[in-house]
Design a protein around this motif. Structure first.
Motif, PDB file in Angstrom:
ATOM      1  N   VAL A 197      37.466  31.089  85.546  1.00 19.35           N
ATOM      2  CA  VAL A 197      37.510  31.266  84.104  1.00 19.35           C
ATOM      3  C   VAL A 197      38.142  32.491  83.814  1.00 19.35           C
ATOM      4  N   ALA A 198      38.821  32.465  82.686  1.00 11.98           N
ATOM      5  CA  ALA A 198      39.747  33.295  82.118  1.00 11.98           C
ATOM      6  C   ALA A 198      39.141  34.137  80.748  1.00 11.98           C
ATOM      7  N   PHE A 199      39.417  35.493  80.997  1.00 13.86           N
ATOM      8  CA  PHE A 199      38.924  36.270  79.615  1.00 13.86           C
ATOM      9  C   PHE A 199      40.411  37.061  78.993  1.00 13.86           C
ATOM     10  N   ASP A 200      40.048  37.229  77.815  1.00  9.52           N
ATOM     11  CA  ASP A 200      40.916  38.129  77.283  1.00  9.52           C
ATOM     12  C   ASP A 200      41.194  39.422  78.037  1.00  9.52           C
ATOM     13  N   ALA A 201      42.239  39.988  78.374  1.00 11.69           N
ATOM     14  CA  ALA A 201      42.066  41.218  79.431  1.00 11.69           C
ATOM     15  C   ALA A 201      41.901  42.213  78.373  1.00 11.69           C
ATOM     16  N   ALA A 202      42.216  42.425  77.139  1.00 15.29           N
ATOM     17  CA  ALA A 202      42.011  43.749  76.325  1.00 15.29           C
ATOM     18  C   ALA A 202      40.468  43.659  75.962  1.00 15.29           C
ATOM     19  N   SER A 203      39.973  42.444  75.679  1.00 15.38           N
ATOM     20  CA  SER A 203      38.479  42.496  75.107  1.00 15.38           C
ATOM     21  C   SER A 203      37.436  42.021  75.800  1.00 15.38           C
TER      22      SER A 203
END
Length: 370
Positions: A144-150
């Motif tokens: 799974v990938a998330f926006d690293a900033a938000s």
């Protein structure tokens, strides 16, 4: 605190994970004197009779942010200077299982370290073994990938259960991609959307004979994976032909590089790994062994990292051993009495500093200047 995490270092900060009673803790120590700078707590606890207590992944540092995953699947993004939480997520909840069900499938706890790449925070996910898949009905569960900033969800991809390895960025046949060791397969993923480009079989079972070692790039367009539990290693060529990706074995061997907790350190065509408890040097072109560490000095299920021309070994019993990275023969340069109990944590080399820890102690050594 307890746990098998290691230190990530930036400037004068040494950051790790540990268990303090019923709290999973993200902690920052001052490198120069070991003073606790800040601590972030999450109420949860992982415990296993064979695997021990507490976190088992290592934080990732990117700029002024720290990313860390606990043994119960809690994901932090914190400010590196203050420890203040920027965002956090419960990976088990996202995958659709509770801690009891998760630890039945993965009894040694969540062990994936976050991968920060192209503005994404990528981690393994997993999910219950059912026809419906995770709670959102999707069958995707490898990564799974998330926006690293938000912390916003960007993609989920792959259909194999999680392992105890961490995803890695490699460039294969000219394309940067994420390579993931899963429960029974190794997969290559497109960074932007997680699409699986290629896969090959790498048998394992996350609740018994598990895959723990991360994938390693070797020479050009090749991926090396290894495992313990009677396993061995495989070197696989990954190439693209007319937009179709192919993963083809160069060799597979159950005689070399049976890397249980560690993964192989690669120096050109030579691989150094702890194979079934003994450090081994192997010719990666044909899977022949150059030498194996003598039984009287074997390091057990320890760890090894390559620092220049020196292999830094963490003996399972606690000693730190420096060995020459030389394919000709095993040459022990120095043995340092360090920790005094079982140690499965990876040593950290940061400039002249060498940090080691286990589930009860931490030590920082300053090495001589070159």
């Amino acid at each position: 605190g307890q746990g098998w995490s290691s230190f990530a270092v930036a400037g004068d900060q040494a950051i790790t994970l540990e268990q303090r009673d019923d709290q999973e803790c993200l902690t920052c120590y001052r490198l120069s004197d070991g003073e606790l700078v800040w601590i972030q707590r999450h109420t949860a606890r992982h415990e296993n009779p064979l695997g021990g207590i507490g976190p088992r992944s290592t934080p990732a540092i990117e700029g002024d942010r720290v990313y860390a995953t606990t043994a119960t699947g809690f994901l932090w993004c914190a400010d590196r200077s203050t420890g203040d939480v920027v965002w956090s997520l419960d990976l088990l909840e996202l995958a659709g299982w509770d801690q009891t069900a998760f630890e039945t499938a993965a009894p040694w706890g969540y062990a994936c370290s976050p991968l920060i790449v192209d503005g994404l925070c990528v981690v393994s996910l997993g999910g219950p073994e059912s026809l419906d898949g995770p709670v959102d009905g999707s069958a995707a569960r490898s990564l799974v990938a998330f926006d690293a900033a938000s912390g916003q969800l960007v993609w989920k991809a792959g259909e194999d259960q999680l392992s105890y390895a961490s995803p890695t960025v490699m460039t294969l046949d000219g394309q940067r991609q994420i390579v993931s060791v899963n429960e029974k397969t190794v997969t290559g993923h497109q960074i932007t959307d997680g699409r699986v480009m290629w896969t090959f079989q790498w048998p394992g079972s996350t609740n018994t004979g598990a895959n723990c070692a991360s994938p390693v790039p070797v020479m050009k367009d090749r991926v090396l994976v290894g495992k313990g539990y009677g396993g061995g290693s495989a070197l696989v060529s990954v190439t693209q032909r007319e937009s179709v990706w192919e993963a083809t074995d160069v060799w597979r061997s159950n005689r070399v590089l049976k890397t249980k907790f560690n993964h192989t350190c690669v120096d050109g065509e030579v691989g150094y790994g702890i194979s079934n408890g003994s450090l081994q040097a192997v010719d990666l072109s044909d899977a022949t062994s150059f030498w194996t560490q003598p039984r009287r000095v074997r390091v057990g299920q320890g760890q090894v990292v390559l620092a220049g021309d020196v292999l830094v070994l963490q003996d399972e019993t606690g000693d730190v051993v420096l060995v020459e990275a030389n394919a000709n023969d095993y040459n022990e340069l120095l043995r340092i009495p360090a920790l005094d109990s079982k140690t499965w944590n990876i040593p950290t080399v940061a400039g002249r500093y060498l940090l080691v820890r286990n589930d009860r102690q931490a030590i920082c050594f300053q090495l001589p200047a070159l």
